[in-house]
Design a protein around this motif. Structure first.
Motif, PDB file in Angstrom:
ATOM      1  N   PRO A   3       0.861  -1.180   0.000  1.00 48.26           N
ATOM      2  CA  PRO A   3       0.000   0.000   0.000  1.00 48.26           C
ATOM      3  C   PRO A   3       0.891   1.222   0.000  1.00 48.26           C
ATOM      4  O   PRO A   3       1.908   1.245   0.689  1.00 48.26           O
ATOM      5  CB  PRO A   3      -0.771  -0.123   1.312  1.00 48.26           C
ATOM      6  N   GLU A   4       0.553   2.198  -0.777  1.00 47.16           N
ATOM      7  CA  GLU A   4       1.470   3.318  -0.882  1.00 47.16           C
ATOM      8  C   GLU A   4       0.943   4.522  -0.111  1.00 47.16           C
ATOM      9  O   GLU A   4       1.235   4.645   1.067  1.00 47.16           O
ATOM     10  CB  GLU A   4       1.717   3.627  -2.350  1.00 47.16           C
TER      11      GLU A   4
ATOM     12  N   VAL B 105      -0.864  10.428  -6.195  1.00 41.37           N
ATOM     13  CA  VAL B 105      -1.669   9.401  -6.849  1.00 41.37           C
ATOM     14  C   VAL B 105      -1.698   8.160  -5.957  1.00 41.37           C
ATOM     15  O   VAL B 105      -0.991   8.093  -4.955  1.00 41.37           O
ATOM     16  CB  VAL B 105      -1.087   9.048  -8.232  1.00 41.37           C
ATOM     17  N   ALA B 106      -2.497   7.171  -6.334  1.00 41.89           N
ATOM     18  CA  ALA B 106      -2.650   5.991  -5.481  1.00 41.89           C
ATOM     19  C   ALA B 106      -1.351   5.181  -5.423  1.00 41.89           C
ATOM     20  O   ALA B 106      -1.027   4.595  -4.391  1.00 41.89           O
ATOM     21  CB  ALA B 106      -3.795   5.122  -5.984  1.00 41.89           C
ATOM     22  N   PHE B 107      -0.615   5.139  -6.522  1.00 40.62           N
ATOM     23  CA  PHE B 107       0.619   4.338  -6.569  1.00 40.62           C
ATOM     24  C   PHE B 107       1.768   5.206  -7.082  1.00 40.62           C
ATOM     25  O   PHE B 107       2.089   5.171  -8.269  1.00 40.62           O
ATOM     26  CB  PHE B 107       0.434   3.128  -7.479  1.00 40.62           C
ATOM     27  N   PRO B 108       2.384   5.946  -6.175  1.00 37.34           N
ATOM     28  CA  PRO B 108       3.414   6.904  -6.617  1.00 37.34           C
ATOM     29  C   PRO B 108       4.592   6.239  -7.327  1.00 37.34           C
ATOM     30  O   PRO B 108       5.110   6.779  -8.294  1.00 37.34           O
ATOM     31  CB  PRO B 108       3.866   7.547  -5.315  1.00 37.34           C
ATOM     32  N   ARG B 109       5.019   5.075  -6.864  1.00 34.31           N
ATOM     33  CA  ARG B 109       6.173   4.448  -7.520  1.00 34.31           C
ATOM     34  C   ARG B 109       5.796   3.933  -8.898  1.00 34.31           C
ATOM     35  O   ARG B 109       6.580   4.029  -9.848  1.00 34.31           O
ATOM     36  CB  ARG B 109       6.720   3.310  -6.647  1.00 34.31           C
ATOM     37  N   ALA B 112       6.077   6.806 -11.199  1.00 32.57           N
ATOM     38  CA  ALA B 112       7.455   7.058 -11.638  1.00 32.57           C
ATOM     39  C   ALA B 112       7.846   6.040 -12.704  1.00 32.57           C
ATOM     40  O   ALA B 112       8.465   6.385 -13.717  1.00 32.57           O
ATOM     41  CB  ALA B 112       8.410   6.988 -10.446  1.00 32.57           C
ATOM     42  N   PHE B 113       7.458   4.796 -12.476  1.00 28.54           N
ATOM     43  CA  PHE B 113       7.757   3.737 -13.457  1.00 28.54           C
ATOM     44  C   PHE B 113       7.135   4.074 -14.816  1.00 28.54           C
ATOM     45  O   PHE B 113       7.766   3.892 -15.859  1.00 28.54           O
ATOM     46  CB  PHE B 113       7.226   2.406 -12.931  1.00 28.54           C
ATOM     47  N   SER B 114       5.901   4.588 -14.818  1.00 26.16           N
ATOM     48  CA  SER B 114       5.255   4.962 -16.079  1.00 26.16           C
ATOM     49  C   SER B 114       6.099   5.992 -16.818  1.00 26.16           C
ATOM     50  O   SER B 114       6.333   5.874 -18.019  1.00 26.16           O
ATOM     51  CB  SER B 114       3.882   5.577 -15.838  1.00 26.16           C
ATOM     52  N   TYR B 115       6.554   7.007 -16.076  1.00 28.38           N
ATOM     53  CA  TYR B 115       7.324   8.047 -16.747  1.00 28.38           C
ATOM     54  C   TYR B 115       8.620   7.480 -17.321  1.00 28.38           C
ATOM     55  O   TYR B 115       8.937   7.693 -18.491  1.00 28.38           O
ATOM     56  CB  TYR B 115       7.642   9.222 -15.812  1.00 28.38           C
ATOM     57  N   TRP B 116       9.369   6.749 -16.514  1.00 31.51           N
ATOM     58  CA  TRP B 116      10.675   6.262 -16.995  1.00 31.51           C
ATOM     59  C   TRP B 116      10.491   5.302 -18.153  1.00 31.51           C
ATOM     60  O   TRP B 116      11.304   5.272 -19.081  1.00 31.51           O
ATOM     61  CB  TRP B 116      11.461   5.605 -15.854  1.00 31.51           C
ATOM     62  N   THR B 117       9.424   4.525 -18.112  1.00 33.64           N
ATOM     63  CA  THR B 117       9.188   3.599 -19.219  1.00 33.64           C
ATOM     64  C   THR B 117       8.807   4.358 -20.478  1.00 33.64           C
ATOM     65  O   THR B 117       9.246   4.011 -21.579  1.00 33.64           O
ATOM     66  CB  THR B 117       8.088   2.599 -18.832  1.00 33.64           C
ATOM     67  N   PHE B 118       8.010   5.416 -20.311  1.00 30.93           N
ATOM     68  CA  PHE B 118       7.689   6.267 -21.461  1.00 30.93           C
ATOM     69  C   PHE B 118       8.964   6.847 -22.057  1.00 30.93           C
ATOM     70  O   PHE B 118       9.188   6.817 -23.278  1.00 30.93           O
ATOM     71  CB  PHE B 118       6.726   7.375 -21.035  1.00 30.93           C
ATOM     72  N   PRO B 568      11.666   2.109  -9.617  1.00 32.89           N
ATOM     73  CA  PRO B 568      10.944   2.363 -10.874  1.00 32.89           C
ATOM     74  C   PRO B 568      11.909   2.633 -12.025  1.00 32.89           C
ATOM     75  O   PRO B 568      11.747   2.102 -13.125  1.00 32.89           O
ATOM     76  CB  PRO B 568      10.109   3.607 -10.539  1.00 32.89           C
ATOM     77  N   LEU B 569      12.941   3.438 -11.745  1.00 33.56           N
ATOM     78  CA  LEU B 569      13.918   3.764 -12.779  1.00 33.56           C
ATOM     79  C   LEU B 569      14.618   2.508 -13.280  1.00 33.56           C
ATOM     80  O   LEU B 569      14.770   2.284 -14.481  1.00 33.56           O
ATOM     81  CB  LEU B 569      14.926   4.768 -12.205  1.00 33.56           C
ATOM     82  N   PHE B 570      15.031   1.652 -12.327  1.00 34.54           N
ATOM     83  CA  PHE B 570      15.765   0.443 -12.721  1.00 34.54           C
ATOM     84  C   PHE B 570      14.862  -0.523 -13.490  1.00 34.54           C
ATOM     85  O   PHE B 570      15.296  -1.165 -14.445  1.00 34.54           O
ATOM     86  CB  PHE B 570      16.360  -0.246 -11.503  1.00 34.54           C
ATOM     87  N   ALA B 571      13.610  -0.626 -13.074  1.00 30.15           N
ATOM     88  CA  ALA B 571      12.691  -1.533 -13.778  1.00 30.15           C
ATOM     89  C   ALA B 571      12.519  -1.087 -15.234  1.00 30.15           C
ATOM     90  O   ALA B 571      12.523  -1.899 -16.159  1.00 30.15           O
ATOM     91  CB  ALA B 571      11.343  -1.573 -13.059  1.00 30.15           C
ATOM     92  N   SER B 572      12.399   0.233 -15.439  1.00 31.10           N
ATOM     93  CA  SER B 572      12.262   0.756 -16.798  1.00 31.10           C
ATOM     94  C   SER B 572      13.538   0.529 -17.596  1.00 31.10           C
ATOM     95  O   SER B 572      13.498   0.172 -18.772  1.00 31.10           O
ATOM     96  CB  SER B 572      11.954   2.252 -16.772  1.00 31.10           C
ATOM     97  N   LEU B 573      14.673   0.758 -16.931  1.00 36.68           N
ATOM     98  CA  LEU B 573      15.963   0.572 -17.603  1.00 36.68           C
ATOM     99  C   LEU B 573      16.099  -0.872 -18.093  1.00 36.68           C
ATOM    100  O   LEU B 573      16.566  -1.128 -19.204  1.00 36.68           O
ATOM    101  CB  LEU B 573      17.091   0.912 -16.622  1.00 36.68           C
ATOM    102  N   GLY B 574      15.653  -1.818 -17.267  1.00 33.50           N
ATOM    103  CA  GLY B 574      15.711  -3.221 -17.667  1.00 33.50           C
ATOM    104  C   GLY B 574      14.905  -3.472 -18.934  1.00 33.50           C
ATOM    105  O   GLY B 574      15.350  -4.175 -19.840  1.00 33.50           O
ATOM    106  N   LEU B 575      13.720  -2.844 -19.007  1.00 34.57           N
ATOM    107  CA  LEU B 575      12.889  -3.005 -20.204  1.00 34.57           C
ATOM    108  C   LEU B 575      13.608  -2.459 -21.430  1.00 34.57           C
ATOM    109  O   LEU B 575      13.584  -3.069 -22.507  1.00 34.57           O
ATOM    110  CB  LEU B 575      11.559  -2.264 -20.026  1.00 34.57           C
TER     111      LEU B 575
END
Lengths: 198, 648
Positions: A3-4, B105-109, B112-118, B568-575
């Motif tokens: 949960p965040e 937002v409900a899921f801040p991390r 961040a992941f959305s942005y880095w993946t974009f 989030p940054l590392f997960a996007s980098l992996g993609l």
């Protein structure tokens, strides 16, 4: 994911993560919907064999289907156990679910191998391309589910208290996913094997 | 838990570049989205200028035909996936939590992941220019034109993998905004008290969630054909080119509404504010949005009228397509009704919104023209369609986005944009846009096919092509004027104040730029346009209260802020690494996926705690919350001033 932001109050009373899971399942419906539609569009449009009636082994797949459905039953039991805080039973049932999931995957590997030996690969004809893609992506979903459940099993030793939080929400989410993947299989089994395979 | 916590310590810095890399603050992510997308917008614009240069005169050879194909493919793909969608996402990120009275937002991390993946998807797609050539088969990538048989080289593979990565980014963001809007509204904000922009964001997110999996499947089928020799689009094995078209447009048409609904939301915020009236027919505007989002699923085959689906299919899709003009028309009348007898303030934001209505009407009318299958048969694949799409996506979406930038820039930065330069910007954009795209109607009706590399003088298309090129470069100049405006504003001190426009929604109730925690007290919402009513109910004079709520709630103040995170940054980098691996080396695929997997595990295992109680920001927030309402504004201004001093 944990949960965040505030878990104490949400507008609907539903947990954020649960809502996220439902939205994801809605999205995944469209994913499998597109794959199944593709399969149906290309049904009996292969120019060369083998065709489904030549090669699909409905009795064998019925067994693996039964195993997968029973794994959902196990999943319910494990969710029930975590809700009561009974870690021993949770571990037993979740391990059962994992093993049954693996059994299903084993059947699928066997099936794919058999088909390849009988001359059906993704490159053979449209049936091969659509069949392996559809069932392959379902298999990938099951694999992901097995990894997820195995992670929960491991986590139940590492930090049982966190796992019990919010009536075992983390298990609840995995269970939702697991049941969904099961339901998708029921559709695939019906469309590909029962209707299309005879 | 102690052992895990110490392994996955969460980062604590807000400062410098590192602070931006680990940020989970929706406002910072919104700014990242906006800046990145605007850069891609300019890249896509340059591609357009290259094409217009090539078409300025007959039989030019400014670029080779092959490069020209890459230009129009990347122009379309860039503008849709890397410019308009993420520019919308920039507003979603910055504005939605503020409009619904939330701290993030409900899921801040995940955000961040959305942005880095974009960002990863954008870099990946554009790197194709330097790695063997960009994709060259149009933004729709029709198979079997895009199969290995007809299209060797890496371009299409870059396109497939690039769109898959961008799809992941969009899906993650859409899940996040659905949950945020459904589940994180301030107490009292029922669905029909939500600002229109929030409503349109919700609808857009739902469309995204349902539409993207379809193109994901289409791209997977194409990828398998290209890489593993499956037969989905191999006609000699019975594969059907129409399958691709169906799958693509089942995604592609809802995508059009994904691009325009946020624009409609922005305009529905700007018009009431600068007409000094509530939005005319709020429930009808919402209902029209819902109908558009729903009917958007039933019109995809109007992209395929000339395919030969038969009279019944064509008639059905003609009817549904015409039907969608009704809710759209309703909205336009509502906007006009909003302005009717209002005290109009014609500033830059308002001008762009009015421009939106005018241009969107023209685009809508040409849309109604080719909604008729028989009429479309004449227009299919001509410049008439190019004119239409630019009137709805540039005259529509981009005008609204500029309107939104002028409207919310003061909230994002604390600084007002110059009105004089803003009006010059609008005039240039408006004139340039119409010069560039209106002549395309004539060219199209005169038979000029779209995507042609060049034309002969004998065709009689010289004049309007030249005019169109002039207009395109005028748009280019207008963008430079806009950049000058932003640069100039950023150099001056904060001058916007909390509520420069006398706004209606909650974002105007807090300071500009907002503090990290947004609302010291979560506001209690009573009405639609709550902030307006707070200010004027009982005809009381305006009370500027930072913190939003008139009555501080009795409950104990407990401000939670999401912790920062590396993963989030590392997960996007992996993609990103895995995507390059798909092209060049299996080792990279494995490494990239391992990095993503490891990041996801680390992500879910890192401690979820909020800021430690000693965190300066938590202390700030608590201090402010404990002050009486009247004292808050001053204290926040003081703190902001001192934090800016620190930066320097």
């Amino acid at each position: 994911m944990e949960p965040e932001t505030s878990t104490h109050h949400t507008t609907t009373g539903l947990n954020h993560r649960k809502l996220l899971m439902w939205a994801f399942l809605g999205s995944d419906c469209m994913f499998f919907g597109s794959l199944i539609a593709t399969y149906l569009i290309y049904q009996s449009r292969s120019i060369v064999g083998p065709i489904p009636a030549d090669i699909l082994d409905i009795p064998v797949t019925s067994v693996s289907t039964f195993v997968l459905l029973m794994s959902s039953f196990m999943m319910v039991l494990s969710y029930n156990a975590i809700g009561k805080g009974d870690m021993r039973r949770f571990r037993i049932w979740v391990m059962g679910t994992i093993l049954m999931g693996c059994t299903f995957l084993g059947f699928q590997v066997y099936e794919f191998r058999e088909f390849a030996l009988h001359g059906l690969t993704p490159r053979t004809n449209l049936f091969g391309s659509t069949f392996f893609t559809l069932t392959g992506f379902h298999g990938a979903h099951v694999t992901l589910g097995v990894i997820w459940l195995a992670s929960l099993f491991w986590f139940s030793y590492k930090d049982p208290e966190t796992l019990k939080k919010d009536h075992g929400l983390s298990v609840d989410l995995a269970a939702l996913y697991w049941h969904f993947v099961d339901i998708v299989w029921i559709v695939i089994f019906t469309v590909v094997y029962l209707i299309g395979g005879v | 838990m102690v052992s895990i916590s110490s392994v996955f310590e969460r980062p604590t810095t807000y400062k410098g570049i590192a602070g931006w890399l680990v940020t989970v603050d929706h406002k910072r992510i919104g700014i990242l989205y906006g800046v990145t997308a605007f850069i891609f917008f300019m890249v896509g614009g340059l591609e357009a200028l290259v094409m217009r240069w090539q078409l300025a005169r007959p039989e030019m050879t400014a670029v080779t035909p092959e490069v020209y194909n890459q230009m129009f493919t990347m122009h379309g793909t860039t503008m849709i996936f890397l410019a308009i969608m993420p520019l919308g996402a920039a507003f979603f990120n910055f504005i939605i939590p503020l409009q619904i009275g939330a701290r993030d937002v409900a899921f801040p991390r995940l955000n961040a992941f959305s942005y880095w993946t974009f960002l990863a998807g954008g870099i990946f797609l554009n790197s194709s220019w330097f790695l063997g050539g960009a994709p060259n088969a149009g933004w729709f990538g029709y198979a079997p034109q895009t199969t290995k048989l007809f299209n060797l080289g890496y371009g299409i593979d870059f396109w497939i993998m690039g769109l898959q990565i961008l799809g992941i980014a969009s899906l993650a963001a859409a899940f996040n905004f659905i949950v945020t809007i459904v589940n994180l509204r301030a107490p009292g904000m029922s669905l029909m008290k939500m600002p229109v922009f929030t409503w349109m964001t919700l609808l857009t997110s739902i469309l995204l969630v349902l539409a993207f999996p379809v193109i994901t499947v289409a791209l997977i089928l194409l990828l398998m054909d290209r890489s593993y020799g499956t037969l989905f689009f191999t006609t000699s094995a019975g594969g059907d080119p129409i399958l691709w078209q169906h799958l693509f447009w089942v995604f592609g048409h809802p995508e059009v509404y994904i691009l325009i609904l946020p624009a409609m939301g922005i305009v529905s915020e700007v018009l009431p504010t600068f007409s000094k009236k509530p939005l005319f027919g709020y429930p009808v505007v919402i209902l029209s949005g819902i109908i558009i989002a729903f009917l958007g699923w039933a019109v995809w085959s109007h992209h395929m009228f000339t395919v030969g689906l038969g009279p019944i299919a064509n008639a059905a899709f003609t009817i549904t397509t015409m039907a969608i003009a009704i809710p759209t028309g309703v909205k336009i009348f509502n906007w006009i009704g909003t302005m009717w007898k209002g005290s109009l303030v014609l500033n830059s934001a308002m001008l762009f919104s009015i421009g939106f209505i005018l241009m969107f009407i023209i685009g809508g009318l040409s849309g109604v023209m080719h909604s008729s299958a028989s009429s479309d048969a004449q227009q299919q694949d001509t410049y008439f369609i190019v004119a239409h799409i630019h009137y709805v996506l540039f005259g529509g979406s981009i005008f609204a986005i500029f309107s939104g930038i002028y409207y919310w820039f003061p909230k994002m930065t604390g600084k007002l944009l110059s009105e004089t330069i803003g009006k010059i910007h609008f005039a240039l954009t408006f004139a340039g846009f119409n010069l560039a795209f209106f002549p395309m109607h004539f060219l199209g009706l005169d038979g000029m096919p779209r995507r042609v590399y060049s034309y002969e003088s004998a065709m009689g298309w010289d004049l309007w092509n030249f005019v169109s090129t002039l207009g395109a470069f005028m748009i280019g100049v207008s963008i430079l004027v806009f950049l000058h405006n932003v640069a100039k504003s950023m150099r001056k001190p904060n001058d916007a104040g909390n509520d420069p426009w006398n706004g209606r929604t909650l974002e105007w109730s807090i300071s500009s730029p907002p503090p990290v925690y947004n609302f010291a007290h979560i506001p209690q919402v009573k009405t639609l346009d709550d902030w307006w009513n707070t200010k004027y109910s009982g005809k009381k004079p305006l009370r500027k209260v930072a913190g939003g709520s008139e009555q501080p709630s009795g409950e104990a103040v407990h401000i939670e802020l999401p912790g920062l995170s590396y993963f989030p940054l590392f997960a996007s980098l992996g993609l990103l690494i895995a995507a390059y691996g798909m092209m060049f080396s299996l080792v990279l695929v494995v490494l990239g996926m391992l990095l993503t997997m490891a990041s996801v595990y680390a992500w879910s295992l890192e401690p979820a705690e909020e800021h430690s109680p000693s965190d300066p920001l938590s202390l700030e927030a608590k201090e402010i919350a404990s002050l009486p309402l009247d004292a808050r504004t001053d204290r926040i201004a003081e703190l902001l001033k001192s934090s800016q001093g620190r930066k320097k």
